[in-house]
Design a protein around this motif. Structure first.
Motif, PDB file in Angstrom:
ATOM      1  N   LEU A 229       1.132  -1.136   0.138  1.00  0.00           N
ATOM      2  CA  LEU A 229       0.315   0.129  -0.194  1.00  0.00           C
ATOM      3  C   LEU A 229       0.570   1.287   0.180  1.00  0.00           C
ATOM      4  O   LEU A 229       0.399   2.924  -0.617  1.00  0.00           O
ATOM      5  N   SER A 230       1.893   0.943   0.743  1.00  0.00           N
ATOM      6  CA  SER A 230       2.733   2.427   0.587  1.00  0.00           C
ATOM      7  C   SER A 230       3.199   2.775  -0.820  1.00  0.00           C
ATOM      8  O   SER A 230       3.343   4.297  -0.644  1.00  0.00           O
ATOM      9  N   LYS A 231       3.586   1.650  -1.760  1.00  0.00           N
ATOM     10  CA  LYS A 231       3.862   2.165  -2.763  1.00  0.00           C
ATOM     11  C   LYS A 231       1.917   2.741  -3.614  1.00  0.00           C
ATOM     12  O   LYS A 231       3.448   3.648  -4.300  1.00  0.00           O
ATOM     13  N   VAL A 232       1.231   3.141  -2.832  1.00  0.00           N
ATOM     14  CA  VAL A 232       0.667   3.734  -3.857  1.00  0.00           C
ATOM     15  C   VAL A 232      -0.342   4.973  -2.898  1.00  0.00           C
ATOM     16  O   VAL A 232      -1.204   5.401  -3.171  1.00  0.00           O
ATOM     17  N   ARG A 233       0.463   4.883  -1.855  1.00  0.00           N
ATOM     18  CA  ARG A 233      -0.220   6.018  -0.497  1.00  0.00           C
ATOM     19  C   ARG A 233      -0.914   7.281  -1.443  1.00  0.00           C
ATOM     20  O   ARG A 233      -1.856   7.319  -1.102  1.00  0.00           O
ATOM     21  N   ASP A 234       0.339   7.756  -2.549  1.00  0.00           N
ATOM     22  CA  ASP A 234      -0.150   9.072  -2.694  1.00  0.00           C
ATOM     23  C   ASP A 234      -1.701   9.054  -3.415  1.00  0.00           C
ATOM     24  O   ASP A 234      -2.210   9.923  -3.530  1.00  0.00           O
ATOM     25  N   GLN A 235      -1.500   7.959  -4.065  1.00  0.00           N
ATOM     26  CA  GLN A 235      -3.001   8.457  -4.540  1.00  0.00           C
ATOM     27  C   GLN A 235      -4.527   7.136  -3.835  1.00  0.00           C
ATOM     28  O   GLN A 235      -5.701   7.732  -4.476  1.00  0.00           O
ATOM     29  N   LEU A 236      -4.291   6.685  -2.459  1.00  0.00           N
ATOM     30  CA  LEU A 236      -5.372   6.689  -1.722  1.00  0.00           C
ATOM     31  C   LEU A 236      -5.867   7.932  -1.309  1.00  0.00           C
ATOM     32  O   LEU A 236      -4.984   9.307  -0.830  1.00  0.00           O
TER      33      LEU A 236
END
Length: 433
Positions: A229-236
């Protein structure tokens, strides 16, 4: 934060003794003021008999109705659909209100009926007006046991609103153990708000939320999911942690220290109500007091408002919006089980008398039972904390009293304690601003 946990009350006016003086709270107007000792004494001596200037000012204040204070209420058709993707789980939490395995007591695995899901999505979208937002929240059991079903529902929903002035928002509550690289990418793509169910560090979480396979650590699995999840955190839209405490566990401080290292947007400190939980309820409040103190020292207001349900109360004080419903069950929100049964709340699943329709066919008469505010339905009109609480939780009431509209006294205790802490920190922060 406040020394006096038994505030003096005069109608909708309360007085608290803090570390540095006295605070008064107007529970109807959601206003807070510092008062001097004369005013404090006027309250405690009986302001109806006293004719001091301070007493008269307090009486006038209590009788006032602030025009800027409004009710936070929902009008219009329900716009939140919460649905069970799976009624089975890969963990087995002993305190779980869904039967400990996500089946809600049926002891049979179910996954979402997509035809029923599409029917309910279409029905709700067709009820909405231009400019509305439609929200879907995916839960279980463990919803990520069937990620392809979630993808299909999202695709169907996006097509259903195409050409309409209706926004869609998606969220999910998951234990995080099944978040792979592809799942994380999908959650980022739909800008999901992701809530991870976890109760603290390994020694606690592995015991409270054990994997069904004894050779696995559920915490390790969740940790791996969080790394993806940390890899897409800025999209959440949001990343939050949901912890559950109660007679089985009251280690809030340990959970806070462990979870804040992930820099979540929210940490939610829940409580699993059971009969005989008075001691655990008191321990929860004591631990929460310490967590709030540490959070304030770390980051002041910005850190405090990451902690729920404290943050909700603080927000209502800041906006002066009275909370008249603890949740939107049966009003703004409808829940659908895997087979298409509709309920006001997911915790009512498999209670036949609580069913309020089937997919695409809600029963208006049964839903009308939820039309009143929860403050009214739970007879909370005399409670000073009512507009920071919203009337309390129907599940807690049912678990304690076998009646969803009879208040759980321990919930009320925790809520009033939290309300006093919110008032104290609000005053402290605004005095130093």
């Amino acid at each position: 934060m406040l020394k006096d946990f038994s505030p003096y009350r005069y109608k909708d006016l309360l007085a608290f003794q803090g570390k540095d003086g006295f605070l008064a709270f107007h529970s109807r107007n959601l206003e807070i003021a510092s008062i001097d000792r004369e005013a404090w004494n006027s309250l405690t001596e009986n302001p109806e008999l006293s004719r001091s200037e301070a007493a008269n000012e307090l009486i006038a204040w209590e009788q006032s109705n602030a025009t800027e204070t409004t009710n936070s209420e929902f009008t219009g058709p329900a716009n939140v659909l919460q649905m069970n993707i799976a009624q089975i789980c890969n963990l087995k939490c002993d305190y779980c209100a869904a039967g400990g395995d996500g089946t809600y007591g049926e002891k049979k695995e179910y996954k979402i009926d997509l035809t029923a899901a599409y029917r309910q999505v279409s029905h709700m979208i067709n009820q909405l007006k231009d400019g509305n937002t439609f929200r879907i929240h995916f839960i279980g059991g463990e919803p990520l046991l069937y990620p392809k079903e979630i993808e299909r529902i999202v695709s169907y929903t996006d097509l259903a609103v195409a050409g309409k002035n209706i926004k869609t928002k998606y969220s999910i509550t998951t234990n995080g153990t099944l978040i792979t690289e592809s799942v994380a990418r999908f959650l980022g793509k739909i800008k999901a708000a992701v809530a991870i169910s976890i109760d603290g560090p390994d020694a606690i979480n592995d015991q409270m939320r054990p994997a069904k396979r004894k050779d696995l650590s559920s915490t390790d699995l969740t940790r791996a999911g969080l790394k993806e999840l940390s890899k897409v955190r800025d999209q959440l839209t949001k990343l939050s942690f949901h912890c559950v405490f109660g007679v089985h566990n009251t280690a809030l401080v340990e959970a806070y220290h462990f979870l804040r290292a992930w820099n979540p947007d929210v940490i939610h400190f829940g409580f699993a109500a059971t009969k005989g939980d008075k001691q655990a309820s008191e321990a929860y409040s004591q631990q929460l007091t310490q967590v709030l103190s540490e959070a304030y020292e770390i980051g002041g207001r910005d850190e405090l408002v990451k902690l729920e349900p404290f943050a909700s109360m603080f927000s209502h004080l800041e906006t002066q919006k009275r909370k008249i419903n603890y949740c939107g069950a049966g009003k703004s929100m409808i829940h659908m089980d895997t087979k298409g049964g509709l309920y006001a709340c997911n915790w009512f699943i498999n209670r036949g008398e609580e069913k309020v329709g089937t997919a695409g066919k809600p029963d208006a008469e049964k839903l009308s039972a939820y039309s009143k505010s929860l403050i009214d339905l739970h007879d909370c009109r005399s409670c000073w904390a009512r507009f920071l609480c919203g009337g309390g939780c129907m599940l807690y009431n049912y678990e304690k009293n076998d009646d969803k509209h009879v208040s759980d006294e321990e919930f009320c205790f925790r809520t009033r304690q939290m309300a006093m802490m919110a008032i104290g920190y609000f005053a402290k922060i605004h005095e130093s601003a």
